[in-house]
Scaffold this motif. Structure first.
Motif, PDB file in Angstrom:
ATOM      1  N   GLU B 160     -13.008  45.333  43.725  1.00 33.62           N
ATOM      2  CA  GLU B 160     -14.048  46.375  43.605  1.00 33.62           C
ATOM      3  C   GLU B 160     -13.974  47.366  44.755  1.00 33.62           C
ATOM      4  O   GLU B 160     -14.086  48.574  44.575  1.00 33.62           O
ATOM      5  CB  GLU B 160     -15.425  45.685  43.590  1.00 33.62           C
ATOM      6  CG  GLU B 160     -16.573  46.626  43.195  1.00 33.62           C
ATOM      7  CD  GLU B 160     -17.954  46.014  43.466  1.00 33.62           C
ATOM      8  OE1 GLU B 160     -18.966  46.697  43.211  1.00 33.62           O
ATOM      9  OE2 GLU B 160     -18.018  44.862  43.960  1.00 33.62           O
ATOM     10  N   LYS B 164     -12.992  50.847  43.146  1.00 37.54           N
ATOM     11  CA  LYS B 164     -14.152  51.741  43.025  1.00 37.54           C
ATOM     12  C   LYS B 164     -14.049  52.923  43.965  1.00 37.54           C
ATOM     13  O   LYS B 164     -14.378  54.051  43.611  1.00 37.54           O
ATOM     14  CB  LYS B 164     -15.424  50.961  43.352  1.00 37.54           C
ATOM     15  CG  LYS B 164     -16.082  50.444  42.066  1.00 37.54           C
ATOM     16  CD  LYS B 164     -17.520  50.027  42.364  1.00 37.54           C
ATOM     17  CE  LYS B 164     -18.265  49.652  41.072  1.00 37.54           C
ATOM     18  NZ  LYS B 164     -19.580  49.121  41.335  1.00 37.54           N
ATOM     19  N   GLU B 167     -11.433  55.184  42.657  1.00 37.39           N
ATOM     20  CA  GLU B 167     -11.937  55.875  41.473  1.00 37.39           C
ATOM     21  C   GLU B 167     -12.936  56.957  41.863  1.00 37.39           C
ATOM     22  O   GLU B 167     -12.912  58.069  41.337  1.00 37.39           O
ATOM     23  CB  GLU B 167     -12.624  54.835  40.567  1.00 37.39           C
ATOM     24  CG  GLU B 167     -12.876  55.337  39.154  1.00 37.39           C
ATOM     25  CD  GLU B 167     -13.758  54.338  38.387  1.00 37.39           C
ATOM     26  OE1 GLU B 167     -13.773  53.152  38.727  1.00 37.39           O
ATOM     27  OE2 GLU B 167     -14.446  54.795  37.457  1.00 37.39           O
ATOM     28  N   ALA B 168     -13.837  56.595  42.777  1.00 38.05           N
ATOM     29  CA  ALA B 168     -14.886  57.535  43.157  1.00 38.05           C
ATOM     30  C   ALA B 168     -14.360  58.681  44.002  1.00 38.05           C
ATOM     31  O   ALA B 168     -14.897  59.782  43.969  1.00 38.05           O
ATOM     32  CB  ALA B 168     -15.984  56.802  43.935  1.00 38.05           C
ATOM     33  N   THR B 174     -20.260  48.400  48.391  1.00 39.65           N
ATOM     34  CA  THR B 174     -20.182  47.423  47.308  1.00 39.65           C
ATOM     35  C   THR B 174     -21.465  46.596  47.308  1.00 39.65           C
ATOM     36  O   THR B 174     -22.253  46.634  48.239  1.00 39.65           O
ATOM     37  CB  THR B 174     -18.996  46.455  47.484  1.00 39.65           C
ATOM     38  OG1 THR B 174     -19.252  45.678  48.651  1.00 39.65           O
ATOM     39  CG2 THR B 174     -17.667  47.160  47.582  1.00 39.65           C
TER      40      THR B 174
END
Lengths: 110, 797, 215
Positions: B160, B164, B167-168, B174
């Motif tokens: 994650e 993430k 991706e972000a 988290t």
């Protein structure tokens, strides 16, 4: 009985109306004697409203007449109703009282 | 209050049962009012204080929270600053493994919240030959360790924190997790994507992470001490509890907790918390009675929740209020006592008045009311009360009086009395030949006595005294019947016994009550002095001669009237001599009792009669009656007392036959002199008196009358003067003048007169009386029975 | 109306019963007598006598508010009787006091009349009668008989010119009226009423109390 008085130029007019009898003669007696004692010896009594007079009432008028005559004043009655006039005639009072037909004539008598 | 207890004890004081003294009442009202006022202000103060306290507590909490948040923010900002430094370091220095490890270890060492930090690169970017390249430094018990991450067992590209962030394209936090591979502690990771300018293009090359140990943050939050049991906890943006004093709740999801809650209020909220307000509500879950406050931490989007216990927040206040309440209660009690004392003192005169009215209510009207000099309402009240009491007394007296009067009037006895008295003749004849007087003194319980007299003709007088059996109205009505019968039947001129028989017969005829009457009746011939008497069971009459000798007549006593038809009545004739008095009476006289129980008997009666035998008849009657009252003083009269006396005069001294009489009674009024003149005229005409004699008589009587009017009556009241004329057959005119004035002997007075004395020396009346003596043949003066009696005589024929 | 007594048989029981049934008729009786009028008749001639009598009776009739109260006139004396029932019905003179006041005024008026040859002086006796009956023995006439009527006539012997003699019984009635009217006991002509006399009149064995009121 109602008694009203008003001072005129040459006399005082006392008007008596209603009944004059034993129940109230003393009121008139007091009134007239007061007037005479205070020197009002020229009185014109208007009886136009008087509808009854009993002997006791006549007595007061007679008393007043005598007192005023003695004081050399003048006492005149006027405007007698018919039945009163009749009483005066029967009783002989017409012989001793000066009676005028109305108040005007009465005033002229002084 | 003691009053009430007393009254309960005292039966007589029943009236006071349930009595509330004015002071008690007043105090209760006062206390209630005070309590109300206190309560209102108390509640107001309470609300106001609570508000202030709540506000203050809130402000305190907010301040603490802000400080905490600021502290946390600072930490987070420091933490967030670290990746930037690292990124710059990586992009500019292009470091090797050793340098990187050094930097990473330095970060872990210097940053207290940072549990570990890592740099992870895209495949083949940092090491052109290696798919994985990631360095991770973290704390262990033995110190800071650095290791390589990545491999088949740990493909960090899918993690994650890496995926993430990649991706972000920007830093992310988290959710908390247990990093099994790494620190073995609950942590959150701050991942920052790392970019490099490759041929003018920002190209993602890896991620820099910082692992934040939540236990470290928790320590900071735990420092937020809110009263005794208040606490704070931290929730992540997705609802995971990052820190909670209750460690079992850590890493649980608040939404899940809410959904699981049996409380529907929370259940409904579970799915859609959008802002802190809603969050607020959810978080209340753990502390329903507490108030909560939620703040968002701006850098992480986490929520800091503070739970503060209201109870504790206000515990001081409540203590204060308890204290205040106690004081309030005590002061209330004090006020109550003081009020009672004051009002009792104020109303003391009132209570005295109450006591007085109570006594008055029991009939003690002579009670002296307490005198008050106060000028206030109570003084006025007391005064008006005194006045009222006086009025009341007066009123009651009048009431008693009038009631008594009324009762008297309404009582049967009074009716009987009225009947009895109404029937008695009151005008006693004024004649020269006789004197008649009677008295009936009725007892309280009216007896049935009666007396009567009337003329049958000019010379015959009927008289009777009787006593009806029984009392009250029936007796008095019977009496009326008897009287009426006598009045109607005696006119017929029949002998007395026949009249009695006749009346007896009539009374017997219709006599349902079987009443009877004892009676003595008589008819006197006034010319001759002969009296017929008939006795029907009555007391025997007495006769007294002119010397005062009293004897009882021995008459035949027949049965009383009304008992049965009877014919044995007898008429008995008695000759009266001039000066004789016939005394008829009832047994009320001889049976009058004195205090010792002795009778006023016939002997006593005779004695009194003899004592006053020279008095005229009315005086004699009055003397006897008053002697009875004197005898029976202090004893209630039991029976009627009736006494009738007939005095037969005839011609007084001469004893010669009187042929004419005339009597007049005139008042002492000088102007009434003419009545004498008139009477003389009358008798002169009727009796043939010469005009000279008539004129002389006139002069004489005028003189005497004037004297009497002027001098006899100093009291100025009305008095009566009797003048009696009589003419005897021998031509002697007698004139008797009687007055009840003061003693004045005309003759004595006239003797002192000297004719030659100067006019002013002459005594009053003297000269006139001198003439009187000259003109009359005889003149005498007598003081008889309290009266002046002048007798004149003149021979006129 | 009076009870008419007319029986031809003097011993009839009917007559006795009728007489027994006649109720007493209480009331006030007056006798008014013109003093010395008969003397005048001869001194002044009939015309003058008649005129004076006429005048005087006219005058007296003034107080006659009771049309049937003049019972009879005998020469110069007239008798009036006013039953209590009639007196109470009157609106003008309905008390004994007023009766007395009126009769007093009449006598006064005659006495004080300024013309001396008008009236003849009067004397009056008044008595309140209880023993009196409204009976007549002549058809369509009204009359009163009774001992009290006789007594009223006897009272006249005490009267003189311009004098009213009133029996104590009547005086008591007058006093009662004054009390009822709320007047003082010596109101009006009552202040001139004398004290009480007592005399036994001829034909009346009982003595009578009376008073005098001079005009």
């Amino acid at each position: 009985m109602e008694i009203t008085e008003k001072k005129e130029r040459n006399c005082t007019v006392v008007s008596i109306s209603g009944r004059l009898d034993t129940t109230n003669y003393s009121v008139l007696e007091k009134k007239l004697m007061e007037l005479i004692d205070s020197g009002e010896i020229r009185l014109l009594v208007n009886l136009s409203g008087m509808d009854y007079v009993s002997s006791s009432g006549l007595r007061i008028l007679l008393m007043a007449l005598k007192r005023i005559t003695m004081a050399k004043g003048k006492f005149v009655l006027c405007s007698l109703q018919e039945n009163i006039k009749e009483i005066f005639e029967i009783s002989g009072f017409t012989n001793i009282f000066e009676i005028c037909d109305n108040e005007e004539a009465g005033k002229k008598a002084f | 209050m003691t009053r009430k207890v007393k009254s309960k004890k005292n039966k007589k004081d029943r009236i006071r049962f349930g009595f509330r003294s004015l002071s008690f009442r007043y105090s209760i009202f006062f206390i209630l009012a005070v309590m109300l006022i206190f309560l209102v202000s108390f509640i107001y103060t309470l609300i106001y204080t609570l508000e202030i306290l709540a506000k203050e507590a809130m402000t305190d909490t907010s301040n603490t929270m802000e400080l905490t948040i600021a502290h946390l923010e600072k930490t987070f900002q420091e933490v967030e600053e670290v990746p930037n430094v690292l990124a710059r370091f990586v992009n500019t220095a292009d470091p090797n493994y050793t340098e990187m490890r050094k930097v990473l270890q330095g970060i872990v060492l210097s940053e207290p919240y940072v549990y570990g930090t890592s740099m992870a690169f895209e495949p083949y970017t940092f090491q052109r030959d290696s798919l994985y390249y990631a360095l991770y430094s973290y704390q262990t018990e033995s110190g800071i360790v650095t290791k390589f991450l990545g491999g088949a067992s740990y493909n960090y590209f899918d993690k994650e924190w890496y995926a993430k962030a990649k991706e972000a394209g920007k830093p992310i936090w988290t959710e908390p997790y247990y990093d099994e591979g790494g620190g073995d502690t609950l942590m959150c990771t701050y991942s920052v994507p790392l970019f490099r300018d490759i041929r003018g293009e920002e190209t993602f090359i890896g991620v820099i992470t910082l692992d934040i140990s939540l236990s470290a943050i928790g320590k900071a939050i735990a420092k937020l001490k809110i009263y005794e049991t208040g606490y704070a906890f931290l929730v992540s943006g997705d609802g995971a509890i990052l820190y909670h004093p209750d460690s079992s709740l850590i890493n649980q999801n608040v939404f899940k907790l809410a959904a699981d809650s049996v409380n529907p209020r929370f259940q409904s909220l579970a799915g859609w918390i959008t802002d802190s307000t809603e969050m607020n509500k959810v978080i209340i879950l753990g502390a329903t009675t507490n108030s909560t406050k939620v703040e968002v931490l701006p850098s992480t989007g986490w929520y800091l929740v503070v739970v503060f216990p209201i109870k504790e927040m206000f515990s001081d206040l409540i203590d204060f209020l308890k204290y205040l309440g106690t004081i309030f209660l005590f002061s209330l009690l004090a006020v109550f006592i003081v009020t009672i004392l004051i009002t009792r003192r104020l109303t003391k005169p009132l209570r005295n008045l109450v006591k007085a009215t109570h006594q008055i209510g029991q009939g003690d009207f002579d009670l002296e009311l307490p005198r008050l000099k106060r000028r206030d309402e109570i003084g006025v009240l007391s005064k008006s009360f005194s006045v009222m009491l006086e009025k009341l007394k007066e009123h009651i007296e009048t009431l008693q009086h009038t009631t008594a009067e009324k009762e008297k009037i309404e009582s049967e006895l009074n009716i009987a009395h009225t009947i009895q008295m109404g029937m008695l003749p009151r005008e006693f004849p004024l004649r020269t030949e006789f004197e008649l007087f009677a008295m009936l003194d009725s007892a309280k319980a009216v007896g049935g006595d009666l007396y009567d007299f009337f003329f049958l003709d000019k010379d015959h007088l009927f008289m009777s005294v009787g006593d009806v059996s029984g009392k009250g109205v029936p007796a008095s009505l019977f009496m009326t019947v008897v009287r009426t019968l006598f009045r109607s039947r005696t006119m017929d001129g029949q002998p007395l016994h026949q009249i009695m028989s006749l009346i007896n017969k009539e009374l017997c005829k219709d006599n349902p009550n079987v009443m009877f009457v004892t009676m003595v009746s008589g008819i006197i011939n006034l010319k001759t002095g002969t009296i017929e008497l008939c006795n029907a069971g009555h007391n025997l009459p007495l006769i007294m001669d002119r010397e005062g000798n009293v004897k009882r007549l021995s008459l035949f006593s027949a049965i009383p009237l009304g008992i049965e038809d009877y014919h044995g009545f007898r008429t008995e004739k008695i000759q009266l001599n001039p000066g004789d008095r016939l005394v008829l009476y009832t047994d009320g006289i001889t049976e009058a009792l004195n205090a010792k129980g002795d009778f006023y008997n016939e002997a006593l009666l005779s004695g009194v009669l003899k004592e006053h035998h020279r008095a005229d008849v009315p005086t004699l009657v009055k003397q006897v009656v008053s002697s009875i009252h004197g005898f029976a003083v202090g004893v209630e009269q039991a029976d009627d007392i009736t006494l009738l006396i007939l005095g037969y005069q005839k011609s007084s001294d001469s004893g010669e036959g009187v042929i004419e009489t005339k009597a007049i009674r005139i008042p002492n009024q000088l102007e009434q002199l003419h009545v004498i003149v008139q009477t003389i005229e009358e008798i002169s005409r009727d009796w043939n008196i010469s005009s000279k004699a008539s004129m002389e008589l006139n002069l004489v009587l005028e003189e005497i009358y004037t004297n009497i009017v002027f001098y006899a009556f100093p009291d100025k009241n009305e008095h009566m003067i009797d003048i009696k004329f009589s003419l005897s057959s021998s031509g002697i005119l007698e004139v008797v003048i009687i007055d009840d004035g003061k003693y004045f002997d005309l003759i004595e007075a006239s003797e002192e007169v000297k004719l030659d004395a100067a006019l002013e020396e002459r005594k009053v009346g003297g000269l006139g009386i001198h003439f009187v003596k000259q003109m009359m043949d005889e003149m005498s003066y007598e003081r008889r029975g309290g009266k002046n009696v002048v007798t004149l005589k003149k021979h006129i024929k | 109306m009076a009870y008419y007594i007319h029986y031809t048989d003097p011993n009839s029981t009917e007559m006795e019963e009728f007489l027994e049934s006649i109720p007493a008729c209480p009331g006030t009786c007056f006798f008014i007598d013109i003093n010395k009028s008969t003397d005048l008749k001869y001194s002044g001639g009939l015309p003058e006598w008649g005129r004076n009598l006429n005048n005087t009776f006219n005058f007296i009739s003034l107080l006659n508010d009771f049309p049937d109260s003049i019972v009879k006139g005998i020469g110069d004396e007239i008798m009036l009787f006013i039953p209590d029932d009639n007196l109470r019905k009157k609106k003008t003179i309905n008390t004994y006091y007023q009766l007395l006041e009126e009769i007093f005024s009449t006598v006064s008026n005659i006495k004080d009349f300024p013309l001396t040859d008008m009236f003849l002086p009067c004397k009056v006796s008044i008595h309140y009668c209880t023993e009196v009956y409204n009976v007549t023995f002549f058809k369509d006439t009204n009359d009163y008989y009774g001992r009290d009527i006789d007594l009223t006539a006897r009272l006249m012997t005490k009267a003189l010119e311009n004098r009213i003699v009133l029996s104590e019984k009547f005086f008591v009635k007058v006093r009662g009226d004054l009390v009822n009217l709320g007047l003082p006991a010596s109101y009006g002509c009552l202040s001139k009423v004398s004290g009480k006399f007592l005399e036994t009149f001829r034909g009346v064995p009982e003595s009578t109390e009376y008073r005098i009121l001079d005009a």
